[in-house]
Design a protein around this motif. Sequence first.
Motif, mmCIF file in Angstrom:
data_model
loop_
_atom_site.group_PDB
_atom_site.id
_atom_site.type_symbol
_atom_site.label_atom_id
_atom_site.label_comp_id
_atom_site.label_asym_id
_atom_site.label_seq_id
_atom_site.Cartn_x
_atom_site.Cartn_y
_atom_site.Cartn_z
ATOM 1 N N THR A 276 0.824 -1.214 0.000
ATOM 2 C CA THR A 276 0.000 0.000 0.000
ATOM 3 C C THR A 276 0.852 1.256 0.000
ATOM 4 O O THR A 276 2.026 1.228 0.369
ATOM 5 N N PHE B 17 -4.913 -4.427 -8.319
ATOM 6 C CA PHE B 17 -4.616 -3.046 -7.942
ATOM 7 C C PHE B 17 -5.913 -2.325 -7.571
ATOM 8 O O PHE B 17 -6.952 -2.579 -8.195
ATOM 9 N N VAL C 151 -7.459 1.661 -5.964
ATOM 10 C CA VAL C 151 -7.129 3.019 -5.550
ATOM 11 C C VAL C 151 -8.400 3.725 -5.106
ATOM 12 O O VAL C 151 -9.481 3.455 -5.627
ATOM 13 N N PHE D 137 -3.467 3.808 -2.418
ATOM 14 C CA PHE D 137 -3.258 2.760 -3.406
ATOM 15 C C PHE D 137 -2.985 1.448 -2.693
ATOM 16 O O PHE D 137 -2.343 1.431 -1.640
ATOM 17 N N LEU E 61 2.106 -1.846 -8.045
ATOM 18 C CA LEU E 61 1.867 -0.619 -7.297
ATOM 19 C C LEU E 61 2.594 0.558 -7.956
ATOM 20 O O LEU E 61 2.018 1.621 -8.176
ATOM 21 N N GLY F 132 0.919 1.560 -11.282
ATOM 22 C CA GLY F 132 -0.370 2.202 -11.043
ATOM 23 C C GLY F 132 -0.209 3.598 -10.492
ATOM 24 O O GLY F 132 -0.871 4.540 -10.935
ATOM 25 N N VAL F 133 0.700 3.756 -9.526
ATOM 26 C CA VAL F 133 0.902 5.065 -8.895
ATOM 27 C C VAL F 133 1.453 6.050 -9.915
ATOM 28 O O VAL F 133 1.007 7.196 -10.000
#
Lengths: 101, 389
Positions: A14, A45, A47, A60, A68, A71-72
């Motif tokens: 996370t 994933f 968010v 996230f 991660l 995606g971030v």
Amino acid sequence: MTTKTARPAALDHTLTLNVPFETPRQALIASQVLQPDPILKPQDFAVSYAAQGPCLEARFCGRDARVLRVGVSSVIDSLKTIIESLDELDQTGPSSTEASM
Amino acid sequence: MVDLNTVSPKDPAKRYYLALGLEGSANKLGVGIIKHPFLPETGAAAKDNSHDCHVEILANIRDTYVTPPGEGFLPRDTARHHRNWCVRLIKRALLEAGVRDACAELDVICFTRGPGMGAPLHSVALVARTCSLMWQVPLVGVNHCVGHIEMGREITKAKNPVVLYVSGGNTQVIAYSDHRYRIFGETLDVAVGNCLDRFARTLKIPNAPSPGYNIEQLASQCKNKETLVELPYTVKGMDLSMSGILAYIDSLAKDLFRGNKANKVLFDKKTGNTKVTVEDLCYSLQENLFAMLVEITERAMAHVNADQVLIVGGVGSNARLQEMMALMCHDRARGRVHATDERFCIDNGVMIAQAGLLQYRMGNYVKDLSETVVTQKFRTDEVYVSWRN
């Protein structure tokens, strides 16, 4: 930055980002703009966005560090576009101090 | 009955609508601003006036992501280009159109919801959502193909044409019936523009201003227009297939560059001299592809009893395609072909504004931001065309 927490789901990597904005209204707009887009692989994933005062909080969680990170960084790319729009185009709108959304 | 005045302009005293259009489904980023006067004759008219809105174009700006010769554009890089330029183009467009207070003056913001490449579509949609919330202006998500059709109709004033939509991503023959743009025929594999673009990559010719334009220039320099290089002619009923043609002409070009004398199409059997040049290949490819397009368009015209053709999409700016289509239309019922120039043929923001504003004037706009999620697949006939009879 990545921390392991005791989550029951497999999404145990996370990260929380706190992005400061000039006004609460801008933070709210950013969260509303990011909200609608679906996650392509919800099993890997997830968010969530929340506007807290003049801050946008993005939480996230991902299956592993790689998912991660990808995606971030895509959300950060989107945020850059939103912030540029707010910075450059908001003068033409109502006064940016107005928090009436 | 079509009432284009169901939603009144933001400022009723002004008696006009102002729309901002944002397009970014492929490698072009377009921003357009248009004005529709508020006309009594477009309100509650039994007549279909959607092709004649007296549109005034206040700004039409485009920035194309151009890749080096031999390379195509990839979704990620194209999305980055759009993100980098979108806000700057909007600022320029607002300035050009003399819109000082977007919040008070704009009636609607229109953006491309699909079809196209996901990442570029998404980056433009983000800006559209932000502007909509920031200025409190309603949003409309537009189908890219319908944008092309509505802009073509408005510019050429063609009332009910058979539409040939030819671009880098789409090849469709479309006719209107009962509130839908219905697809009569389409490509079964790659689009005609994609076929030309990829051949341009094989030839390593520049991608600026567009690969298709450079092929057109080469084709016009062909000195041997009487003897065409024989290529597969692949019309399948009302549909087309172009991937085989591309693979074949690609192999010819490669043999030509390699000097493969065993290829009897390119080299003389006895003397070994070249019989075919790059210009000849470009010319033959164009003739072959366009003949196929004209054939299915003519069949669609026969089906719906139309005498007008409207060519839209990037490939539609090709003068040779327009010429071939005009010949067919003339031979057949003295019909007319309508086409526009590169300002409106090639993807642009104005067309999105035009289709979006029509939709907005019928009262159909985004009520919840969840409706603004972009989609890569969005067929022309999915859109309910409420603004036509």
